[in-house]
Design a protein around this motif. Structure first.
Motif, PDB file in Angstrom:
ATOM      1  N   MET A  36       0.832  -1.204   0.000  1.00 17.70           N
ATOM      2  CA  MET A  36       0.000   0.000   0.000  1.00 17.70           C
ATOM      3  C   MET A  36       0.864   1.251   0.000  1.00 17.70           C
ATOM      4  O   MET A  36       1.849   1.350   0.718  1.00 17.70           O
ATOM      5  CB  MET A  36      -0.925   0.002   1.219  1.00 17.70           C
ATOM      6  CG  MET A  36      -1.885  -1.163   1.266  1.00 17.70           C
ATOM      7  SD  MET A  36      -2.930  -1.117   2.751  1.00 17.70           S
ATOM      8  CE  MET A  36      -3.710  -2.725   2.663  1.00 17.70           C
ATOM      9  N   VAL A  42      -7.747   0.729  -1.939  1.00 15.21           N
ATOM     10  CA  VAL A  42      -7.977  -0.437  -1.081  1.00 15.21           C
ATOM     11  C   VAL A  42      -9.441  -0.459  -0.656  1.00 15.21           C
ATOM     12  O   VAL A  42      -9.985   0.563  -0.216  1.00 15.21           O
ATOM     13  CB  VAL A  42      -7.084  -0.388   0.181  1.00 15.21           C
ATOM     14  CG1 VAL A  42      -7.341  -1.595   1.077  1.00 15.21           C
ATOM     15  CG2 VAL A  42      -5.609  -0.303  -0.214  1.00 15.21           C
ATOM     16  N   ASP A  44     -11.937  -2.346   2.043  1.00 10.65           N
ATOM     17  CA  ASP A  44     -12.134  -3.239   3.192  1.00 10.65           C
ATOM     18  C   ASP A  44     -13.579  -3.717   3.114  1.00 10.65           C
ATOM     19  O   ASP A  44     -14.516  -2.990   3.460  1.00 10.65           O
ATOM     20  CB  ASP A  44     -11.863  -2.492   4.491  1.00 10.65           C
ATOM     21  CG  ASP A  44     -11.842  -3.421   5.704  1.00 10.65           C
ATOM     22  OD1 ASP A  44     -12.327  -4.562   5.574  1.00 10.65           O
ATOM     23  OD2 ASP A  44     -11.362  -2.998   6.774  1.00 10.65           O
ATOM     24  N   SER A  47     -16.052  -4.362   6.587  1.00 15.30           N
ATOM     25  CA  SER A  47     -15.128  -3.674   7.497  1.00 15.30           C
ATOM     26  C   SER A  47     -15.613  -3.575   8.932  1.00 15.30           C
ATOM     27  O   SER A  47     -14.811  -3.453   9.854  1.00 15.30           O
ATOM     28  CB  SER A  47     -14.863  -2.255   6.980  1.00 15.30           C
ATOM     29  OG  SER A  47     -16.087  -1.521   6.950  1.00 15.30           O
ATOM     30  N   GLN A  53     -12.775  -1.436  13.302  1.00 15.68           N
ATOM     31  CA  GLN A  53     -11.703  -1.357  12.304  1.00 15.68           C
ATOM     32  C   GLN A  53     -10.375  -1.143  13.036  1.00 15.68           C
ATOM     33  O   GLN A  53      -9.811  -0.058  13.059  1.00 15.68           O
ATOM     34  CB  GLN A  53     -11.989  -0.228  11.320  1.00 15.68           C
ATOM     35  CG  GLN A  53     -13.261  -0.431  10.500  1.00 15.68           C
ATOM     36  CD  GLN A  53     -13.630   0.769   9.654  1.00 15.68           C
ATOM     37  OE1 GLN A  53     -12.781   1.604   9.321  1.00 15.68           O
ATOM     38  NE2 GLN A  53     -14.892   0.878   9.292  1.00 15.68           N
ATOM     39  N   ARG A  56      -7.414   0.489  11.172  1.00 14.98           N
ATOM     40  CA  ARG A  56      -7.772   1.623  10.305  1.00 14.98           C
ATOM     41  C   ARG A  56      -6.663   2.670  10.227  1.00 14.98           C
ATOM     42  O   ARG A  56      -6.269   3.091   9.131  1.00 14.98           O
ATOM     43  CB  ARG A  56      -9.069   2.270  10.792  1.00 14.98           C
ATOM     44  CG  ARG A  56      -9.527   3.443   9.915  1.00 14.98           C
ATOM     45  CD  ARG A  56     -10.809   4.060  10.442  1.00 14.98           C
ATOM     46  NE  ARG A  56     -11.208   5.193   9.622  1.00 14.98           N
ATOM     47  CZ  ARG A  56     -11.979   5.103   8.536  1.00 14.98           C
ATOM     48  NH1 ARG A  56     -12.435   3.928   8.139  1.00 14.98           N
ATOM     49  NH2 ARG A  56     -12.302   6.183   7.843  1.00 14.98           N
ATOM     50  N   LEU A  59      -3.654   1.437   8.294  1.00 14.16           N
ATOM     51  CA  LEU A  59      -3.928   1.365   6.861  1.00 14.16           C
ATOM     52  C   LEU A  59      -3.866   2.751   6.229  1.00 14.16           C
ATOM     53  O   LEU A  59      -3.264   2.941   5.163  1.00 14.16           O
ATOM     54  CB  LEU A  59      -5.302   0.730   6.614  1.00 14.16           C
ATOM     55  CG  LEU A  59      -5.441  -0.748   6.974  1.00 14.16           C
ATOM     56  CD1 LEU A  59      -6.909  -1.169   6.946  1.00 14.16           C
ATOM     57  CD2 LEU A  59      -4.634  -1.622   6.017  1.00 14.16           C
ATOM     58  N   LEU A  66      -8.249   4.331   1.267  1.00 15.54           N
ATOM     59  CA  LEU A  66      -9.019   3.267   1.900  1.00 15.54           C
ATOM     60  C   LEU A  66     -10.505   3.574   1.803  1.00 15.54           C
ATOM     61  O   LEU A  66     -10.954   4.652   2.186  1.00 15.54           O
ATOM     62  CB  LEU A  66      -8.617   3.129   3.368  1.00 15.54           C
ATOM     63  CG  LEU A  66      -9.437   2.137   4.206  1.00 15.54           C
ATOM     64  CD1 LEU A  66      -9.233   0.699   3.714  1.00 15.54           C
ATOM     65  CD2 LEU A  66      -9.076   2.256   5.690  1.00 15.54           C
ATOM     66  N   THR A  68     -14.368   1.659   2.722  1.00 15.36           N
ATOM     67  CA  THR A  68     -14.917   0.579   3.534  1.00 15.36           C
ATOM     68  C   THR A  68     -16.350   0.275   3.118  1.00 15.36           C
ATOM     69  O   THR A  68     -17.092   1.158   2.675  1.00 15.36           O
ATOM     70  CB  THR A  68     -14.895   0.947   5.024  1.00 15.36           C
ATOM     71  OG1 THR A  68     -15.669   2.140   5.223  1.00 15.36           O
ATOM     72  CG2 THR A  68     -13.472   1.177   5.504  1.00 15.36           C
ATOM     73  N   TYR A  93     -10.313  -1.766  -7.691  1.00 15.43           N
ATOM     74  CA  TYR A  93      -9.366  -1.710  -6.569  1.00 15.43           C
ATOM     75  C   TYR A  93      -8.086  -2.500  -6.843  1.00 15.43           C
ATOM     76  O   TYR A  93      -8.110  -3.537  -7.503  1.00 15.43           O
ATOM     77  CB  TYR A  93     -10.022  -2.243  -5.294  1.00 15.43           C
ATOM     78  CG  TYR A  93     -11.177  -1.392  -4.837  1.00 15.43           C
ATOM     79  CD1 TYR A  93     -10.960  -0.233  -4.109  1.00 15.43           C
ATOM     80  CD2 TYR A  93     -12.487  -1.738  -5.161  1.00 15.43           C
ATOM     81  CE1 TYR A  93     -12.022   0.570  -3.703  1.00 15.43           C
ATOM     82  CE2 TYR A  93     -13.555  -0.950  -4.762  1.00 15.43           C
ATOM     83  CZ  TYR A  93     -13.318   0.205  -4.031  1.00 15.43           C
ATOM     84  OH  TYR A  93     -14.364   0.996  -3.638  1.00 15.43           O
TER      85      TYR A  93
END
Length: 251
Positions: A36, A42, A44, A47, A53, A56, A59, A66, A68, A93
């Protein structure tokens, strides 16, 4: 009562004793996060809300974008949708994460196929799910999976499994059973004069001392047949063999 280990132990060792989550978190940290960076998208998938998370902030710190998705609306959820019917376009993604979600869906095959659909060619799916787990999040707990069953799901979805990790071995599973034992004791309706000393003794012996020994012993289980679950990295095939997969960035 607050966590005894959290008050007495170094933060890193206390986290290691959270056997229900540690192998999943380390898998994401060591296998997914190095891929990443800025420009990487990305998802999730499944999530949970912000309080669920756990990774989180880590990430987001990678610089990746990100997003979710969860069945339940709440803080930290960008898309409210069923993971078997994702509202994203095909090939969106670079990475899809799905941690401890597959056991809660009614049609695991369609969910894996949906996550494969929204991945770009060459993109990576990081999926974790239990093999041995007590019933939880009722009534939404339908399956436990072996690594062999997971391979079938990925194969039918056109995904290639490139990495497979057990979530610990037999002794980690025993440590988790001790964790579950303490939960049952805490929730029980035993008379207080009996329950309180049992809980204090249990937290010291089962929840801290014996659990620490079992976590150390787990390194000697080389078969890993009796595991909590499985961590899988799978890739979506490229359209052109000359193209690079996202994993090429660290190879």
């Amino acid at each position: 009562m607050s966590s005894l280990g959290k008050r007495l132990l170094p933060a890193s060792f206390h986290e290691r004793l959270q056997v229900e989550r540690w192998h999943v978190h380390q898998f994401v940290r060591t296998e997914a996060m190095p891929l990443m960076k800025s420009g990487i998208r990305v998802l999730d998938a499944g999530s949970g809300r912000a309080q669920e998370q756990f990774l989180r902030e880590e990430l987001l710190a990678t610089g990746a974008t990100l997003e979710t998705c969860d069945f339940c609306e709440g803080p930290g959820v960008d898309f409210v949708a069923d993971v078997s019917n994702l509202p994203m376009a095909d090939n969106t993604y670079d990475i899809v994460l799905s941690t401890q979600v597959l056991e809660h869906v009614m049609d695991p095959q369609s969910v894996v196929e949906e996550m494969a659909r929204v991945l770009k060619p060459g993109g990576a799916l990081f999926l974790t799910t239990p093999q041995s787990s007590p019933l939880h999040n009722l009534p939404w707990n339908f399956f436990n999976f072996t690594n062999l069953g997971l391979r079938l799901l990925f194969d039918k979805a056109g995904m290639v499994v490139v990495k497979e990790q057990p979530q610990g071995g037999h002794f980690t599973l025993l440590a988790y059973q001790l964790h579950w034992t303490m939960n049952l004791l805490r929730k029980s309706n035993m008379p207080t004069p009996v329950k309180t000393p049992l809980e204090i003794i249990g937290r010291l012996t089962l929840g801290l001392f014996l659990k620490s020994i079992l976590v150390w012993m787990d390194q000697f289980d080389t078969e890993r047949l009796n595991t909590q679950g499985w961590n899988i990295m799978a890739q979506k095939p490229l359209l052109d063999s000359k193209d690079r997969t996202i994993a090429n960035d660290i190879n």
